[in-house]
Design an enzyme around this catalytic site. Structure first.
Site, short mmCIF file in Angstrom:
data_model
loop_
_atom_site.label_atom_id
_atom_site.label_comp_id
_atom_site.label_asym_id
_atom_site.label_seq_id
_atom_site.Cartn_x
_atom_site.Cartn_y
_atom_site.Cartn_z
CB CYS A 139 -0.91 0.02 1.22
SG CYS A 139 -1.84 -1.50 1.52
CG ASP A 193 -4.67 -2.91 9.02
OD1 ASP A 193 -3.76 -2.61 9.82
OD2 ASP A 193 -5.68 -2.21 8.85
CB CYS A 245 -2.20 1.44 4.47
SG CYS A 245 -2.68 -0.27 4.85
CG ASP A 246 -7.08 -0.39 5.92
OD1 ASP A 246 -6.85 -0.19 4.71
OD2 ASP A 246 -7.60 -1.43 6.34
CE LYS A 247 -7.25 0.46 11.02
NZ LYS A 247 -6.99 -0.40 9.87
CB CYS A 307 -6.87 -3.81 -0.08
SG CYS A 307 -5.60 -4.46 1.04
CD GLU A 311 -9.00 -4.35 9.90
OE1 GLU A 311 -9.10 -3.17 9.54
OE2 GLU A 311 -8.46 -5.24 9.21
CB SER A 321 -10.89 -6.32 7.19
OG SER A 321 -10.58 -6.02 5.85
#
Length: 559
Positions: free
Chosen positions: A55, A87, A128-130, A197, A448, A474
């Site tokens: 990512c 993650d 990325c996610d966070k 992702c 998650e 997730s």
């Protein structure tokens, strides 16, 4: 080009003007400043580059493009790094407890560097996610002219696969539908290179939400990670932050109540991740906007799900990019009266002005449905209350899973035990899997539950069981799942009191989640319940557990 004035150097002037600041100038000369540079606004480029995840593996180059853009517009840019975690690598392990914690570390580090160095403006590049909400929380706290840039989505793997294909292959192998060679082929080819992702998972959800919020340039959320469009997006962001400086436009001018309502609408229309609820609550807290779980319910009543995107749908983000991204969707929502067109954005224009010349999708596409044929007529993000979750929980129900589930509790303390129970056949049709002590304080870190939900789908139980947890999910999770149950088990919430065999009902239409036992019995169980000892007593996880608020308040650490 922006006209550079002394007034634009609101913060950096404090470290470069006057005889007493000679040491600061000397330090800056060592990193490449010339005499002329001391008269320019200093722009911090917050890079989340790291080789720990695809990512973010390319973001160093994107940060350099933002640096070039800021310099070309008359500023002096300096790149600094913050952390990121993966993650996808950590999921299902003890390491995943650090994931949500990293959001706070990233926000703290950006606030710390920008505040200390005295940058006049900031461009943050996340992938990325966070690190996306982490960047946004940091920018919101600082309230200096700023833009967020998304690192871009990954391309599909062989056979239209992605990271979730690998997680679900584990369940398919356990069921006997795949052999080891087939599983290895998926594992080897699902992640072809840089980018976040590939479905409407948390990264693409948050990128879309931030663009709808007005804090990214139009189109930023829907670009391939390795494209020339993404490089141009970064360069233009570097330029535009100088315009924001010139007009004194700051994050709190953009991140208003109306902007957050726009973001929620777009997340729902895209069938976005439940993590969007958690992160938008946290971002709103950072700018002092009063946003609650109830707002998601009210906005969700009139917002349809229109995007047929993974995980519950069939298309990937790269395919949405190819037909125009989210701008045409936002134009449709605006024309339907579902967005606030007068909300200000980082372009210096309103949302309506940005969308004025946006064309519609190609006539033959079926990724984004028309309002007359939605995937779901109202939100898939269903906020549930009841005697199992008095202060709220978040379900992700597109309707494909059904709208109601009744079953018998099968209780597990922690994710690992639940995953083992699913894979070894202990979990059967009609069960409601209860995974507890995974909340922000109890985990700590609110892991998650991607491994258990993927195993459920892989074993073919997606329509036969439900899963509830005080942890989270997730963006790749799907099925009949309810997370963020509050109060969490570690604080003595009702989820801590559920026993094997208790009858649990989840109803998305009435928005209730309940366990079929009396208040008297619940009180008796509560009287005999004892809070477990903390799993961590030192270090970042211990500090997080002591500071973090409820998931229903965004799991923030400065409330």
């Amino acid at each position: 080009m922006t006209k550079i004035t002394d007034s634009m150097r609101k913060y950096s002037s404090k470290v470069v003007d006057g005889i007493e600041t000679a040491p600061a100038r000397s330090m800056l000369r060592a990193v490449g400043f010339t005499d002329d540079d001391f008269n320019k606004p200093q722009i911090g480029i917050a890079s989340t580059w790291a080789n720990v995840t695809p990512c973010n593996m390319h973001i160093n180059k994107l940060a350099e493009e933002a640096e070039k853009g800021a310099n070309a517009a008359g500023g002096k840019a300096l790149i600094f790094n913050t952390i990121t975690v993966s993650d996808g690598i950590a999921n299902g392990t003890e390491g995943m407890k650090y994931s949500l914690v990293s959001r706070e570390v990233i926000a703290d580090s950006i606030e710390t560097v920008v505040g200390c160095e005295g940058f006049d403006g900031v461009v943050a590049v996340g992938g990325c996610d966070k690190n996306m909400p982490g960047c946004m929380i940091g920018l919101a706290r600082l309230n200096r002219p700023a833009i967020f840039v998304y690192g871009g989505t990954i391309k599909p793997g062989a056979g239209h696969t992605d990271i979730i294909s690998v997680f679900e292959a584990v369940g398919q192998y356990a069921k006997g539908e795949l052999d080891l060679i087939e599983m290895k082929q998926i594992e080897e080819t699902a992640i072809p290179g840089p980018g976040s992702c590939g479905g409407m998972y948390t990264a693409n959800t948050m990128a879309s939400a931030i663009e709808a919020l007005g804090m990214s340039l139009p189109g930023s959320s829907a670009q391939d990670a390795t494209s020339t469009d993404k490089e141009s997006d970064c360069f233009r962001a570097g330029q535009q932050v100088l315009e924001l400086l010139a007009h004194d436009i700051k994050p709190r001018d953009i991140m208003t109540r109306k902007a957050f309502e726009n973001a929620i609408r777009v997340v729902i229309a895209l069938a976005g991740s439940t993590n969007g609820v958690l992160h938008l609550l946290a971002m709103a807290h950072a700018v002092g906007v009063d946003l609650t779980l109830e707002d998601f319910t009210e906005i969700g009543k009139t917002t349809p799900v229109l995007a047929d995107l993974r995980p519950s749908g069939k298309y990937m983000m790269s395919e949405l990019v190819a037909i125009g991204g989210i701008q045409p969707l936002m134009k449709r929502l605006l024309d339907a009266g579902l967005l606030h067109g007068d909300a200000l954005t980082v372009t210096g224009k309103t949302l309506a002005e940005n969308l004025a010349n946006v064309g519609d999708y190609p006539a033959d596409q079926d990724i984004i449905r028309p309002f007359s044929n939605p995937i779901k007529k109202d939100s898939h993000l269903v906020i549930l209350h009841g005697n199992l979750s008095p202060t709220g929980s978040v379900a992700k129900i597109t309707g494909k899973e059904g709208l109601r589930f009744e079953g018998s509790a099968r209780v597990y303390h922690g994710e690992e035990a639940a995953l083992a129970g699913i894979l070894n056949g202990d979990v059967i049709a009609g069960d409601v899997i209860v995974i507890r002590y995974e909340g922000p304080k109890g985990g700590p870190g609110m892991r998650e539950m991607l491994s258990p939900t993927s195993a459920i789908i892989g074993k073919g139980l997606g329509k036969d069981v439900a899963l509830i947890t005080d942890g989270r999910f997730s963006g790749g999770s799907h099925g009949f799942v309810v997370g963020h149950i509050t109060p969490e088990a570690f604080e003595g919430g009702p989820i801590a009191l559920v026993e094997n065999g208790d009858k649990i009902t989840i109803d998305a239409e009435t928005r209730k989640i309940s366990v079929d036992i009396s208040d008297v019995v619940l009180a008796q169980r509560r009287n005999s319940w004892k809070q477990p000892a903390p799993l961590y007593t030192r270090g970042v996880l211990a500090k997080y557990a002591k500071l973090v608020s409820s998931a229903s308040e965004g799991a923030v650490t400065d409330k």
